[in-house]
Design a protein around this motif. Structure first.
Motif, mmCIF file in Angstrom:
data_model
loop_
_atom_site.group_PDB
_atom_site.id
_atom_site.type_symbol
_atom_site.label_atom_id
_atom_site.label_comp_id
_atom_site.label_asym_id
_atom_site.label_seq_id
_atom_site.Cartn_x
_atom_site.Cartn_y
_atom_site.Cartn_z
ATOM 1 N N UNK A 9 -4.951 6.342 -7.372
ATOM 2 C CA UNK A 9 -3.995 7.455 -7.258
ATOM 3 C C UNK A 9 -2.577 6.980 -7.563
ATOM 4 N N UNK A 10 -2.285 5.753 -7.262
ATOM 5 C CA UNK A 10 -0.966 5.202 -7.593
ATOM 6 C C UNK A 10 -0.748 5.255 -9.099
ATOM 7 N N UNK A 11 -1.756 4.830 -9.852
ATOM 8 C CA UNK A 11 -1.599 4.806 -11.315
ATOM 9 C C UNK A 11 -1.604 6.216 -11.894
ATOM 10 N N UNK A 12 -2.338 7.100 -11.248
ATOM 11 C CA UNK A 12 -2.278 8.517 -11.640
ATOM 12 C C UNK A 12 -0.855 9.023 -11.466
ATOM 13 N N UNK A 13 -0.298 8.731 -10.313
ATOM 14 C CA UNK A 13 1.043 9.235 -9.998
ATOM 15 C C UNK A 13 2.071 8.688 -10.982
ATOM 16 N N UNK A 18 0.787 -1.230 0.000
ATOM 17 C CA UNK A 18 0.000 0.000 0.000
ATOM 18 C C UNK A 18 0.820 1.280 0.000
ATOM 19 N N UNK A 19 2.148 1.155 0.140
ATOM 20 C CA UNK A 19 2.974 2.365 0.248
ATOM 21 C C UNK A 19 3.653 2.721 -1.064
ATOM 22 N N UNK A 20 3.362 1.991 -2.108
ATOM 23 C CA UNK A 20 3.990 2.260 -3.408
ATOM 24 C C UNK A 20 3.741 3.708 -3.836
ATOM 25 N N UNK A 21 2.576 4.224 -3.502
ATOM 26 C CA UNK A 21 2.236 5.597 -3.891
ATOM 27 C C UNK A 21 3.260 6.586 -3.350
ATOM 28 N N UNK A 74 -7.989 13.750 -3.938
ATOM 29 C CA UNK A 74 -7.254 14.908 -4.443
ATOM 30 C C UNK A 74 -7.022 14.822 -5.947
ATOM 31 N N UNK A 75 -7.212 15.935 -6.653
ATOM 32 C CA UNK A 75 -6.933 15.929 -8.099
ATOM 33 C C UNK A 75 -5.446 15.753 -8.411
ATOM 34 N N UNK A 76 -4.611 15.923 -7.413
ATOM 35 C CA UNK A 76 -3.181 15.603 -7.541
ATOM 36 C C UNK A 76 -2.909 14.509 -6.522
ATOM 37 N N UNK A 77 -2.295 13.397 -6.928
ATOM 38 C CA UNK A 77 -2.118 12.279 -5.984
ATOM 39 C C UNK A 77 -1.333 12.699 -4.748
ATOM 40 N N UNK A 78 -1.822 12.280 -3.594
ATOM 41 C CA UNK A 78 -1.161 12.566 -2.322
ATOM 42 C C UNK A 78 -1.183 11.325 -1.456
ATOM 43 N N UNK A 79 -0.205 11.233 -0.576
ATOM 44 C CA UNK A 79 -0.142 10.103 0.341
ATOM 45 C C UNK A 79 -0.528 10.624 1.720
ATOM 46 N N UNK A 80 -1.831 10.633 1.967
ATOM 47 C CA UNK A 80 -2.337 11.168 3.229
ATOM 48 C C UNK A 80 -3.775 10.698 3.392
ATOM 49 N N UNK A 81 -4.269 10.789 4.615
ATOM 50 C CA UNK A 81 -5.669 10.459 4.865
ATOM 51 C C UNK A 81 -6.004 9.053 4.425
ATOM 52 N N UNK A 82 -7.103 8.909 3.678
ATOM 53 C CA UNK A 82 -7.512 7.596 3.197
ATOM 54 C C UNK A 82 -6.704 7.106 2.004
#
Lengths: 232, 1081
Positions: B478-482, B301-304, B889-897
């Motif tokens: 979000x991972x794939x977005x990033x 789950x931390x790949x992002x 988030x419209x920009x991928x972030x590693x926070x919250x859910x």
């Protein structure tokens, strides 16, 4: 024609298409084979295999190693065979003449590469029954179709037989069709297994041998052979 | 007497009679040889016509997975004997995998194959008037979960009758929506080639409920992440990495050389042998990891976080930024409104909203459907299709036509601000100064390896595979977005050495885009620069290589009927939203069946039909699925074996296997180039030579297509009409069935030729005409189609007749090409390097560009969540109280859910719903480990092959063990080879099982103690359930490793049934199990 068989383990993905294709092509009683990650024809009772060689120290590593008979030039199996059943063709392929093989198994012991095994009496019946394939066969027959379960799909006098020694033949039976490519090479989706002709200047497999990029796996044993490995 | 019992050496059976053919690229003709047995009665007729005993090869398409590799079926003495590769296809360029080679052991040689339809006795009693429906259903529900009271039925019309009568009852009660077609799509799409007939039946009948559960269970997260960015992310696009020009390849949650389709493994292998580097992110040492230059064993789950670190590295080292690429092909320069109190807050500024007069610029700029950038050469805002230059950075003020001057920042500026703030906050959480150290701690990987990997990625402008199976976490999209954003920063999308789109699949996979709601022409946020996805495909389709395969009959939708109301997915998503748990991009929400069947919400579905699928055990929390299946009214399943779901069915019908079928054309999935392929049956040659008149069916089977047509015919007879009042026969080729309900081969051949009618090719004589089945056969079943640039006008005769008006249209003209692997690199240039995307053809996003800042995501945050997307706080790591959760988030972030779910949801008490709560953190010291399952290896990627005795034999023993780290094992007193007991430790799993009065599962499995896996993980091969004991090969193989007499044998029993809020997918990566030492079986 001077055939060479080249293996590039770095391209092997362990899909085992080669093992499956060989088993079907040569009517190997495969359901009696074993599924050890590391093994040889001698221990696994199959003509070819892909070893899953895994190590953990100092760090995890995995090599997928296709393995088959090396078709030695100076073949110990040929030397020890009491009946002359084991012989080499003009191209250097080591074969067993089933009409002469008495199943003594001396060659199995003599082979330093563990490339041979013997098909025991009753093997085919057991192989089919153990896997419920006799059921499949019966259903097809009742429906009017026959099957090729553990039967060679083409004319093949070196297909597996009971009471004689079995080994890789480089699908020599296909040579007569004019399209000689071993079944394992034909199916290999990454061409980790290649088959070439040293007499063909444009052959990429032969080029690997000519340039020394592919070499014998155990030159120390001095048997030579048609099979070369690209070791990076 | 069996041939096998004879002791005569087998070579004597084989008598050499003829001379055979030759080249490898042509079908290998085999020698004929005589067999000693007599022809049976069934074949006598054909044999006396002297056709069938010959030997020949037929080009066909493998059905063992979704890859569509081309094969040859070698028929020997009139019997299928062997399968070999057909290299004249881009999916099988070099060969095929073990599954393909072993195909006959899945099909004709499968000892557990279904031979006749099975119907539970109560249904027959009801059909024949002995009992009423209520009693029948009560008895059926009692029988479900057993294989009792199945009666073999010879007459298929009885089955069609049962189903049709039930569907009539639904129609009479205005409940057509209570019919659901359920499958993991690769069965009916790739294996059966049935997507169009299935969709058409439902459209005609009037049910909106086709649920392809492999969307939430496999691919929908990854597809969402990619499509939000403008990358076509369907896994059929997996081959679209430009292997030939890449320098470094990265695989995240993907095991290319270990599972899936083999064609990409070949290309990867060649790339590797030429020095291309490989980086792999995987919690276990997969086959891909073993080939990698760097393996990062990330905490699940931390790949992002790792990818965000790479993004920051590029932004802080702008030498790696491809500024020209960003300006031209991405929305990096678009101005995003950051003023909070404006209707456009959090959105890019459409040109039509700007007060151009204020800038003394042409008012015509306001008529455009473009977006606003800042042009440094003029010092003013400009539309992006007029500006001569673009600022990539900075904050600007823009006067809008409502006379409000808003503050706006470029998307790239926002990316830098937010990712920097996010990773700074992560560093603070870990008490370090450096973001790389922080990410290394978060992902639990050595920091030096992380630095090395990121440097390698960025310096080599690495290309990432698009991924495959990723229903693992809420943050997956979000991972794939990033990943796409990272590749865009250094200019590797649609560029040599990078990732290309399978644009030829845009139309075939148009359904993937419905979630994005690009359906309102002329709305800048709901269209692709003014085009809907339909008009986009129509406008650009030919250029993009889209191939028009269209059914010969129109259906209600094509005749203008409105969309079917009461879609279970939509109503359920609305319901979840009202209950405070919105799902932003719902699609094929199989979780809805749980609420529907168990609790009647949003409404109850009653009839379930399944084709080539095994959903009972393919969805998580199997005990819950047992309850769901028990509570339906009628359950139908169509397969070649009595699979696990069949235990819960009322009707189980046998299919013809793929080697026996002529199948509909399928556009080229898994090919890097536009293709169409057609599957031919093993007896095609004697049929074409007139030696046989019909298909050969050894058993009493029907294809899925035939079943649909039979039911449709019965519906017409019962007076049920299609939803627009037409007869079913006007919507489906019902008239082509014979009296036995079979679609005879000659008619099917005609039908397929009609399906091909809108394609035009330039043939060998230079004439422009449609291709035919015979052409496909000549091409070996696989035809690459290159758009010539020409279109011609045609009249679609069948539709003109059906609609009563002339249907004239312009269709593309293609050059048919027979694939040859020697020209592979040339094809890449021809089809992909010259693909028009980005050059006059917009990317399929609202801005028409690759989106660093996702407009659709921002739009949905506003419209669905009613929040301001710009209000995201990237520094709020723990963020569950955030105004806008960073997950959205419209920009991928590693926070919250967007942290791994087992981290944040472990603080929320468990409920029985599919909302995420009740999770647990792993604690290896107590034996509580994250359950990480894997697919593959190539011998068994899916369940459909697990009964194949040949494949079972070649799957090495070590793969069947559950892997556990030595330190963890030592803590638990476990040694290599021991049996252990596995129990669910996730509170949510137990809560859901309790809610349905299910049985808490347990498993006894053998372990392998190895460093090849993380300390907090138990790593297992997915699948191998043993609910159905009729798959004897499967049972035999697995019992040495998972004890079926002790408990369950499949991982899906231990994973909760969840719905993630971004993509609506499952969260399969969150399950924690308790492992303890167990006794001998």
């Amino acid at each position: 024609m001077r055939p060479v068989f080249v293996v590039d383990p770095s391209k092997c993905i362990g899909c085992m298409a080669c093992v499956v294709a060989c088993a079907i092509e040569n009517a190997v009683p495969f359901t009696l084979s074993k599924s050890d990650p590391v093994g040889w024809p001698k221990t696994l009772w199959t003509r070819t295999w892909v070893m899953w060689i895994e190590k953990e120290d100092p760090a995890p590593s995995r090599t997928l190693m296709p393995y088959l008979c090396f078709h030695c030039q100076d073949a110990p199996c040929e030397r020890v065979c009491p009946t002359g059943a084991t012989f080499r063709t003009p191209e250097g392929v080591v074969l067993v003449d089933h009409s002469k093989c008495i199943g003594c198994g001396y060659c199995i012991v003599a082979c330093p590469y563990g490339a041979r095994y013997k098909v025991k009496e009753g093997a085919f019946e057991k192989a089919v029954r153990d896997a419920m394939l006799d059921d499949a066969s019966k259903k097809l027959r009742e429906a009017g179709l026959e099957d090729f379960i553990m039967k060679p799909p083409s004319e093949n006098k070196w297909a597996a037989e009971e009471r004689v020694v079995d080994k890789c033949t480089l699908c020599y039976h296909r040579k007569e069709t004019g399209a000689w490519i071993p079944a394992c090479v034909e199916v290999c989706p990454t061409k980790a297994r290649m088959f070439g002709d040293l007499d063909d200047p444009n052959d990429p497999a032969a080029e690997l041998v000519r340039t020394g990029k592919a070499r014998h796996l155990r030159p120390d044993l001095g048997t030579g052979g048609l099979v070369y490995y690209v070791m990076r | 007497m069996s041939l096998l019992s004879k002791r005569i050496p087998r070579r004597k059976f084989i008598i050499f009679t003829g001379v055979a053919a030759a080249s490898l690229s042509a079908p290998m003709l085999l020698r004929e040889f005589r067999k000693e047995s007599e022809p049976s009665k069934l074949l006598e007729r054909f044999v006396t016509e002297s056709g069938l005993r010959e030997s020949y090869s037929i080009p066909s398409i493998c059905g063992m997975c979704m890859a569509q590799c081309a094969i040859y079926i070698d028929v020997v003495n009139g019997v299928p004997a062997r399968i070999r590769p057909n290299n004249n296809a881009p999916t099988s360029s070099m060969g095929i995998c073990s599954r393909g080679v072993a195909g006959l052991y899945n099909t004709l040689y499968n000892p557990d194959r279904l031979l006749k339809p099975l119907v539970r006795k109560p249904l027959l009693d009801w059909l024949e008037g002995r009992i009423g429906w209520a009693e029948a259903v009560a008895r059926l529900k009692e029988l479900r979960g057993t294989d009792k009271e199945f009666v073999e039925v010879d007459d298929w019309w009885k089955i069609a009758d049962i189903i049709a009568r039930k569907l009539k009852e639904l129609a009479d009660n205005d409940e057509r929506h209570a019919l659901v077609f359920l499958y993991g799509a690769w069965g009916p799409i790739a294996s059966l080639r049935l997507p169009v007939p299935l969709a058409r039946f439902l459209d005609a009948y009037g049910s909106p409920n086709e649920i392809q559960f492999d969307m939430p269970a496999c691919v929908s997260n990854r597809i969402l992440g990619h499509t939000l960015t403008g990358v076509h992310g369907h896994q059929a696009a997996n081959p679209m990495v430009d292997w030939w020009n890449a320098k470094t390849i990265v695989q995240v949650r993907r095991n290319n050389p270990g599972a899936g389709v083999v064609v990409t493994a070949w290309r990867l292998g060649v790339a590797r042998s030429e020095g291309v580097k490989l980086i792999v992110l995987d919690p276990a040492f997969s086959e891909a990891a073993s080939m990698a230059d760097i393996w990062l064993p990330v905490k699940p789950g931390t790949d992002l976080a790792v990818i965000l670190a790479a993004i920051r590295y590029v932004l802080e080292n702008p030498i790696y930024l491809d500024s020209e690429y960003l300006k031209r092909f991405t929305n990096a320069p678009h101005l995003i409104v950051v003023s909070k109190e404006h209707k456009l807050s959090g959105l890019p500024i459409p040109a039509r909203e700007v007060d151009w007069a204020h800038y003394e610029l042409s008012p015509q700029y306001g008529e455009k459907l473009s977006f606003t950038v800042f042009d440094p050469s003029t010092g003013k805002p400009m539309p992006d299709d007029v500006a001569k230059d673009f600022s990539l950075w900075g904050s600007y003020k823009v006067m809008l036509k409502d006379k409000v001057e808003v503050e706006a920042k470029t998307a790239l500026e926002l990316l830098r601000e937010w990712v920097t703030a996010n990773l700074d906050a992560l560093a603070k959480k870990h008490g370090v100064a450096d973001y790389m150290e922080a990410v290394a701690k978060e992902a639990d990987v050595p920091v030096e390896d992380l630095r090395k990997a990121i440097r390698m990625m960025v310096e080599d402008r690495a290309v990432f595979e698009i991924g495959w199976h990723d229903p693992r976490f809420s943050n997956s999209p979000q991972l794939w977005r990033a990943i796409d954003i990272l590749m865009a920063l250094y200019g590797r999308i649609q560029k040599p050495g990078g990732l290309f789109m399978a644009s030829h699949l845009f139309a075939a996979q148009a359904g993937l885009y419905t979630r994005l709601k690009l359906t309102k022409a002329d709305d800048p946020f709901y269209s692709i620069r003014g085009d809907t996805i339909s008009s986009y495909n129509a406008k650009f389709g030919a250029r993009l290589g889209i191939i028009p395969l269209v059914p010969p009959l129109p259906g209600p939708a094509e005749r203008g009927a409105p969309p079917i109301p009461k879609s279970l997915t939509s109503e359920w998503a609305s319901m979840m939203s009202k209950e405070g748990y919105p799902v932003l991009f719902p699609t094929h929400q199989v979780q809805a069946l749980y609420d529907s069947v168990m609790f009647g919400k949003p409404y109850k579905v009653k009839v379930l039909m399944m084709f080539a699928t095994n959903p009972l055990v393919q969805n998580p929390n199997v005990e819950v699925w047992k309850a769901i299946f028990k509570n339906l009214e009628l359950v139908f399943i169509h397969d070649i074996v009595f699979n696990d779901t069949a235990l819960y069915a009322d009707i189980v019908t046998p299919d013809m296997t793929y080697v026996e079928r002529l199948d509909l054309p399928l556009p080229g999935i898994y090919s890097p180039f536009p293709v169409v392929s057609i599957r031919f049956p093993w007896y095609w040659k004697p049929y074409k030579e007139g030696k046989i008149e019909r298909e050969i069916r050894p058993f009493n089977t029907r294809t899925g297509f035939e079943i649909l047509l039979m039911v449709a015919k019965k519906l017409d007879e019962l007076g049920v009409r299609a939803r627009d009042g037409t007869k079913f026969a006007a919507n489906l080729p019902v008239g082509m069935l014979d009296e036995e309900g079979k679609f005879p081969l000659p008619r099917l051949e005609r039908f397929i030729n009609m399906v091909l009618r809108r394609i035009r090719i330039v043939d060998a004589k230079g004439e422009i005409r449609q291709p035919t089945l015979d052409d496909f056969y000549q091409y070996g079943g696989y035809m690459m189609l290159r758009f010539t640039g020409r279109t011609v006008e045609i009249v679609d005769e069948p539709w003109s007749k059906a609609l009563g008006r002339e249907v004239k249209l312009r269709v593309p003209v293609f050059e048919p090409i027979r694939y040859n692997v020697k020209d592979e690199k040339k094809y890449w240039t021809m089809f992909n390097h010259q693909n028009p995307l980005g050059f006059g053809t917009p990317f399929p996003t609202p801005t028409g560009r690759i989106e660093i800042y996702s407009v659709v995501l921002a739009r949905e945050v506003k419209d669905v969540l009613k929040k301001n997307p710009i209000a995201v706080n990237p520094s709020n790591i723990e963020g569950l109280d955030a105004e806008v959760d960073p997950l959205f988030s419209p920009i991928p972030l590693y926070a919250g859910r967007a942290l791994p779910d087992y981290v944040w949801a472990s603080k929320i008490p468990a409920t029985a719903s599919s909302a995420i709560d009740g999770l647990k953190m792993p604690d290896p010291s107590k034996g509580e480990l994250l359950l990480v399952y894997r697919h593959g290896p190539f011998t068994h990627t899916h369940m459909a092959t697990q009964n194949n005795v040949l494949l079972n034999k070649v799957t090495v023993d070590s793969l069947f063990t559950a892997w556990i780290h030595p330190e963890t094992a030592a803590q638990l007193g476990i040694k290599d080879g021991d049996w252990v007991i596995v129990e669910p430790a996730t509170p949510k799993v137990l809560k859901q099982i309790e809610a349905v009065n299910g049985v808490v599962p347990k498993m006894k499995t053998r372990v392998r103690v190895t460093k090849m896996v993380r300390k907090d993980v138990l790593y297992m091969l997915h699948g191998w359930p043993t609910e159905s004991k009729r798959l004897r090969g499967r049972l035999e193989r697995i019992k040495a490793f998972r004890d079926p007499s002790f408990g369950v044998t499949d991982d899906n029993y231990f994973i909760p049934l969840l719905t993630t809020q971004l993509g609506g997918a499952y969260a399969m990566g969150v399950a924690v199990v308790k492992v303890s030492k167990g006794g001998e079986p």
